[in-house]
Write an enzyme that holds these catalytic residues in place. Structure first.
Site, PDB file in Angstrom:
ATOM      1  N   ARG A  16     -20.079 -23.246  43.853  1.00 14.64           N
ATOM      2  CA  ARG A  16     -21.014 -23.867  42.898  1.00 14.64           C
ATOM      3  C   ARG A  16     -20.253 -24.611  41.803  1.00 14.64           C
ATOM      4  O   ARG A  16     -20.272 -25.823  41.732  1.00 14.64           O
ATOM      5  CB  ARG A  16     -21.940 -22.786  42.317  1.00 14.64           C
ATOM      6  CG  ARG A  16     -23.131 -23.321  41.551  1.00 14.64           C
ATOM      7  CD  ARG A  16     -22.830 -23.727  40.135  1.00 14.64           C
ATOM      8  NE  ARG A  16     -22.283 -22.647  39.321  1.00 14.64           N
ATOM      9  CZ  ARG A  16     -21.758 -22.836  38.124  1.00 14.64           C
ATOM     10  NH1 ARG A  16     -21.703 -24.029  37.588  1.00 14.64           N
ATOM     11  NH2 ARG A  16     -21.237 -21.813  37.451  1.00 14.64           N
ATOM     12  N   ASP A  17     -19.511 -23.880  40.953  1.00 13.39           N
ATOM     13  CA  ASP A  17     -18.841 -24.521  39.818  1.00 13.39           C
ATOM     14  C   ASP A  17     -17.771 -25.493  40.314  1.00 13.39           C
ATOM     15  O   ASP A  17     -17.552 -26.556  39.720  1.00 13.39           O
ATOM     16  CB  ASP A  17     -18.208 -23.438  38.927  1.00 13.39           C
ATOM     17  CG  ASP A  17     -17.858 -23.918  37.536  1.00 13.39           C
ATOM     18  OD1 ASP A  17     -17.340 -25.045  37.404  1.00 13.39           O
ATOM     19  OD2 ASP A  17     -18.074 -23.179  36.561  1.00 13.39           O
ATOM     20  N   HIS A 208     -16.250 -15.993  31.993  1.00 13.16           N
ATOM     21  CA  HIS A 208     -16.187 -17.161  32.884  1.00 13.16           C
ATOM     22  C   HIS A 208     -15.233 -18.152  32.219  1.00 13.16           C
ATOM     23  O   HIS A 208     -15.623 -18.899  31.316  1.00 13.16           O
ATOM     24  CB  HIS A 208     -17.608 -17.728  33.020  1.00 13.16           C
ATOM     25  CG  HIS A 208     -17.731 -18.976  33.824  1.00 13.16           C
ATOM     26  ND1 HIS A 208     -18.262 -18.988  35.104  1.00 13.16           N
ATOM     27  CD2 HIS A 208     -17.423 -20.265  33.547  1.00 13.16           C
ATOM     28  CE1 HIS A 208     -18.285 -20.221  35.564  1.00 13.16           C
ATOM     29  NE2 HIS A 208     -17.784 -21.031  34.634  1.00 13.16           N
ATOM     30  N   HIS A 210     -12.427 -21.105  31.987  1.00 17.61           N
ATOM     31  CA  HIS A 210     -11.825 -22.320  32.558  1.00 17.61           C
ATOM     32  C   HIS A 210     -10.380 -22.436  32.051  1.00 17.61           C
ATOM     33  O   HIS A 210     -10.008 -21.839  31.039  1.00 17.61           O
ATOM     34  CB  HIS A 210     -12.671 -23.542  32.189  1.00 17.61           C
ATOM     35  CG  HIS A 210     -13.921 -23.649  33.017  1.00 17.61           C
ATOM     36  ND1 HIS A 210     -14.026 -24.496  34.094  1.00 17.61           N
ATOM     37  CD2 HIS A 210     -15.101 -22.998  32.950  1.00 17.61           C
ATOM     38  CE1 HIS A 210     -15.221 -24.373  34.647  1.00 17.61           C
ATOM     39  NE2 HIS A 210     -15.908 -23.461  33.957  1.00 17.61           N
ATOM     40  N   CYS A 241     -17.474 -28.935  34.804  1.00 16.99           N
ATOM     41  CA  CYS A 241     -18.857 -29.359  34.652  1.00 16.99           C
ATOM     42  C   CYS A 241     -18.853 -30.843  34.308  1.00 16.99           C
ATOM     43  O   CYS A 241     -18.156 -31.259  33.377  1.00 16.99           O
ATOM     44  CB  CYS A 241     -19.521 -28.545  33.540  1.00 16.99           C
ATOM     45  SG  CYS A 241     -21.177 -29.122  33.152  1.00 16.99           S
ATOM     46  N   ASN A 250     -11.929 -23.579  36.886  1.00 19.45           N
ATOM     47  CA  ASN A 250     -11.976 -22.156  36.522  1.00 19.45           C
ATOM     48  C   ASN A 250     -10.613 -21.522  36.758  1.00 19.45           C
ATOM     49  O   ASN A 250      -9.789 -22.043  37.503  1.00 19.45           O
ATOM     50  CB  ASN A 250     -12.987 -21.429  37.413  1.00 19.45           C
ATOM     51  CG  ASN A 250     -14.394 -21.833  37.108  1.00 19.45           C
ATOM     52  OD1 ASN A 250     -14.891 -22.825  37.630  1.00 19.45           O
ATOM     53  ND2 ASN A 250     -15.048 -21.082  36.254  1.00 19.45           N
TER      54      ASN A 250
HETATM   55  P1  HMG Z   1     -34.774 -33.556  33.399  1.00 20.02           P
HETATM   56  O1  HMG Z   1     -34.474 -34.971  33.841  1.00 20.02           O
HETATM   57  O2  HMG Z   1     -34.982 -33.305  31.945  1.00 20.02           O
HETATM   58  O3  HMG Z   1     -35.995 -32.885  34.151  1.00 20.02           O
HETATM   59  O4  HMG Z   1     -33.621 -32.652  33.970  1.00 20.02           O
HETATM   60  P2  HMG Z   1     -37.258 -33.371  34.895  1.00 20.02           P
HETATM   61  O5  HMG Z   1     -38.052 -32.147  35.119  1.00 20.02           O
HETATM   62  O6  HMG Z   1     -37.861 -34.525  34.153  1.00 20.02           O
HETATM   63  O7  HMG Z   1     -36.739 -33.883  36.339  1.00 20.02           O
HETATM   64  C1  HMG Z   1     -36.034 -35.092  36.575  1.00 20.02           C
HETATM   65  C2  HMG Z   1     -35.988 -35.325  38.058  1.00 20.02           C
HETATM   66  O8  HMG Z   1     -35.257 -34.277  38.707  1.00 20.02           O
HETATM   67  C3  HMG Z   1     -37.336 -35.315  38.726  1.00 20.02           C
HETATM   68  O9  HMG Z   1     -37.233 -36.150  39.867  1.00 20.02           O
HETATM   69  C4  HMG Z   1     -37.497 -33.890  39.182  1.00 20.02           C
HETATM   70  O10 HMG Z   1     -38.380 -33.736  40.240  1.00 20.02           O
HETATM   71  C5  HMG Z   1     -36.093 -33.553  39.615  1.00 20.02           C
HETATM   72  P3  HMG Z   1     -37.943 -37.591  39.893  1.00 20.02           P
HETATM   73  O11 HMG Z   1     -39.384 -37.341  39.591  1.00 20.02           O
HETATM   74  O12 HMG Z   1     -37.256 -38.384  38.805  1.00 20.02           O
HETATM   75  O13 HMG Z   1     -37.673 -38.096  41.290  1.00 20.02           O
HETATM   76  N1  HMG Z   1     -35.814 -32.136  39.474  1.00 20.02           N
HETATM   77  C6  HMG Z   1     -35.394 -31.348  40.462  1.00 20.02           C
HETATM   78  N2  HMG Z   1     -35.140 -31.574  41.761  1.00 20.02           N
HETATM   79  C7  HMG Z   1     -34.712 -30.524  42.497  1.00 20.02           C
HETATM   80  N3  HMG Z   1     -34.485 -29.299  41.997  1.00 20.02           N
HETATM   81  C8  HMG Z   1     -34.711 -29.028  40.693  1.00 20.02           C
HETATM   82  C9  HMG Z   1     -35.188 -30.084  39.877  1.00 20.02           C
HETATM   83  N4  HMG Z   1     -35.519 -30.161  38.570  1.00 20.02           N
HETATM   84  C10 HMG Z   1     -35.884 -31.402  38.331  1.00 20.02           C
HETATM   85  N5  HMG Z   1     -34.468 -27.824  40.203  1.00 20.02           N
HETATM   86  C11 HMG Z   1     -32.711 -30.544  34.633  1.00 20.02           C
HETATM   87  C12 HMG Z   1     -33.522 -31.295  33.612  1.00 20.02           C
HETATM   88  C13 HMG Z   1     -32.400 -29.177  34.066  1.00 20.02           C
HETATM   89  C14 HMG Z   1     -33.507 -30.411  35.927  1.00 20.02           C
HETATM   90  C15 HMG Z   1     -31.410 -31.335  34.926  1.00 20.02           C
HETATM   91  O14 HMG Z   1     -30.820 -31.713  33.703  1.00 20.02           O
HETATM   92  C16 HMG Z   1     -30.435 -30.528  35.725  1.00 20.02           C
HETATM   93  O15 HMG Z   1     -30.680 -30.231  36.888  1.00 20.02           O
HETATM   94  N6  HMG Z   1     -29.285 -30.188  35.118  1.00 20.02           N
HETATM   95  C17 HMG Z   1     -28.308 -29.351  35.769  1.00 20.02           C
HETATM   96  C18 HMG Z   1     -26.950 -29.715  35.285  1.00 20.02           C
HETATM   97  C19 HMG Z   1     -25.942 -28.819  35.937  1.00 20.02           C
HETATM   98  O16 HMG Z   1     -26.138 -28.298  37.045  1.00 20.02           O
HETATM   99  N7  HMG Z   1     -24.796 -28.641  35.258  1.00 20.02           N
HETATM  100  C20 HMG Z   1     -23.745 -27.823  35.759  1.00 20.02           C
HETATM  101  C21 HMG Z   1     -24.077 -26.376  35.800  1.00 20.02           C
HETATM  102  S1  HMG Z   1     -23.874 -25.539  34.231  1.00 20.02           S
HETATM  103  C22 HMG Z   1     -22.185 -25.202  34.173  1.00 20.02           C
HETATM  104  O17 HMG Z   1     -21.427 -25.705  34.963  1.00 20.02           O
HETATM  105  C23 HMG Z   1     -21.659 -24.213  33.169  1.00 20.02           C
HETATM  106  C24 HMG Z   1     -21.338 -22.854  33.793  1.00 20.02           C
HETATM  107  O18 HMG Z   1     -20.401 -22.984  34.845  1.00 20.02           O
HETATM  108  C25 HMG Z   1     -20.754 -21.912  32.726  1.00 20.02           C
HETATM  109  C26 HMG Z   1     -19.628 -22.574  31.931  1.00 20.02           C
HETATM  110  O19 HMG Z   1     -18.611 -22.988  32.503  1.00 20.02           O
HETATM  111  O20 HMG Z   1     -19.837 -22.663  30.723  1.00 20.02           O
HETATM  112  C27 HMG Z   1     -22.605 -22.192  34.334  1.00 20.02           C
HETATM  113 MG    MG Z   2     -18.165 -23.197  34.585  1.00 16.39          MG
END
Ligand code: HMG
Ligand code: MG
Length: 302
Positions: A16-17, A208, A210, A241, A250
């Site tokens: 995932r990450d 977690h 990095h 990310c 990581n």
């Molecule tokens: P948004 O644009 O505000 O939300 O995104 P929305 O509800 O308006 O949706 C926009 C579009 O995405 C729409 O499609 C939705 O249907 C679709 P359109 O109508 O434009 O065709 N959509 C989805 N499709 C499939 N599955 C879904 C989904 N949700 C919406 N679940 C949202 C808000 C949260 C969805 C978006 O910003 C997002 O997905 N962000 C994720 C970012 C991400 O994954 N970042 C990395 C993970 S976090 C990380 O790495 C940190 C961590 O490792 C810990 C650390 O290191 O600190 C965990």
């Molecule tokens: Mg991370």
């Protein structure tokens, strides 16, 4: 300090990450094989993918198919990152048994990463956590930017503790404190764990970390000495990310396993099998990304 008789849980987050940040295209077949190799090496938890917006993270757009195709080993947990109800629909349809929700201790990072303030993020995943717990799923909550934010700079332990407590109150079984940009250092790890331990039982806390500045292994050990027993890691140090500019991967799983096993702290992971998996990762991903460069995993260490 003697580690005899001690155990830690290593949570593999590479599929995932790691893959969410990958610049080369990784085929669904390869993702499935990657996850299966990690579980076969003895990792008890393999975070398999994310059911986030494919526009936000196109690298994991095939998460549904990948999750369904994994031959799941008994006793191994395969959590999936879920940001909202749409992600939860996908998780339920795919037969996921464990999810992770995510927010941050920094407003600006949260806005860039998930287009929500901290408060809005809680409102968004409250129904997700409620559905998950009703369905008997275990839920983890991530707190990003626990040691610093790429946009806001320093983050206080009190700010992290506030979000961590809210996540537990919202129904999370475990919280994972993220050093998203790898700025933490051992003294800061100790201070943060101390602050958290005043609010939360440490058996519900993971770190977690990095490795942007090469301190992640030292930070893992500082966390262990401070009482944490669950550590996220990523095979080969994959990870990052897209919304955390400048951050690197990581802490490498093979380094964490090697560190603990040499200290007499059991991980349950077979280092030889893990190192074999790094060879696979090198061929499948890293050689394509960095032609001519030697992969950093210490193949001789096993
Ligand atoms: P948004 O644009 O505000 O939300 O995104 P929305 O509800 O308006 O949706 C926009 C579009 O995405 C729409 O499609 C939705 O249907 C679709 P359109 O109508 O434009 O065709 N959509 C989805 N499709 C499939 N599955 C879904 C989904 N949700 C919406 N679940 C949202 C808000 C949260 C969805 C978006 O910003 C997002 O997905 N962000 C994720 C970012 C991400 O994954 N970042 C990395 C993970 S976090 C990380 O790495 C940190 C961590 O490792 C810990 C650390 O290191 O600190 C965990
Ligand atoms: Mg991370």
């Amino acid at each position: 300090m003697s580690g005899a008789g001690r155990r830690v849980t290593v949570v593999e987050v590479g599929p995932r990450d790691g893959l969410q940040n990958e610049t080369v295209e990784v085929a669904s077949d390869a993702k499935v094989a990657f996850i299966e190799a990690l579980a076969a090496a003895g990792l008890p938890v393999v975070e398999a993918t994310a059911f986030v917006s494919p526009k936000a993270i196109p690298q994991l757009a095939d998460g549904d198919e990948v999750f369904r195709r994994i031959r799941k080993l008994p006793g191994v947990r395969y959590p999936v990152l879920v940001p909202n109800e749409k992600g939860m629909d996908r998780a339920e349809a795919a037969g996921v048994r464990e999810i992770a929700v995510f927010t941050a201790a920094s407003e600006t990072f949260n806005r860039k990463n998930i287009n929500a303030s901290i408060d809005e993020s809680f409102a968004r995943f409250a129904p997700v956590v409620a559905r998950a717990t009703r369905g008997g799923m275990r839920v983890r909550g991530y707190v990003s930017c626990g040691f610093g934010c790429p946009y806001e700079g320093p983050v206080t332990p009190a700010a992290v503790a506030r979000v961590a407590v809210r996540l537990l109150e919202a129904g999370c079984r475990e919280i994972s404190l993220g050093d998203t940009i790898g700025v933490g250092h051992p003294a800061q790890v100790r201070a943060l764990v101390r602050a958290i331990a005043g609010e939360v039982s440490l058996d519900r806390v993971a770190l977690h970390l990095h490795d942007t500045y090469g301190r992640a292994v030292a930070n893992v050990w500082a966390g262990y000495e401070a009482g944490v027993r669950t550590f996220d890691a990523s095979l080969g140090g994959l990870g990052g990310c897209p919304y955390a500019p400048g951050a690197s991967g990581n802490v490498a799983t093979e380094d964490v396993v090697d560190l603990f096993e040499r200290a007499g702290v059991r991980t349950g992971v077979d280092l030889v099998a893990l190192v074999r998996a790094t060879a696979w990762l090198e061929d499948e991903v890293l050689k394509r990304r960095l032609p001519g460069r030697v992969f950093r995993a210490r193949k001789g260490q096993a």
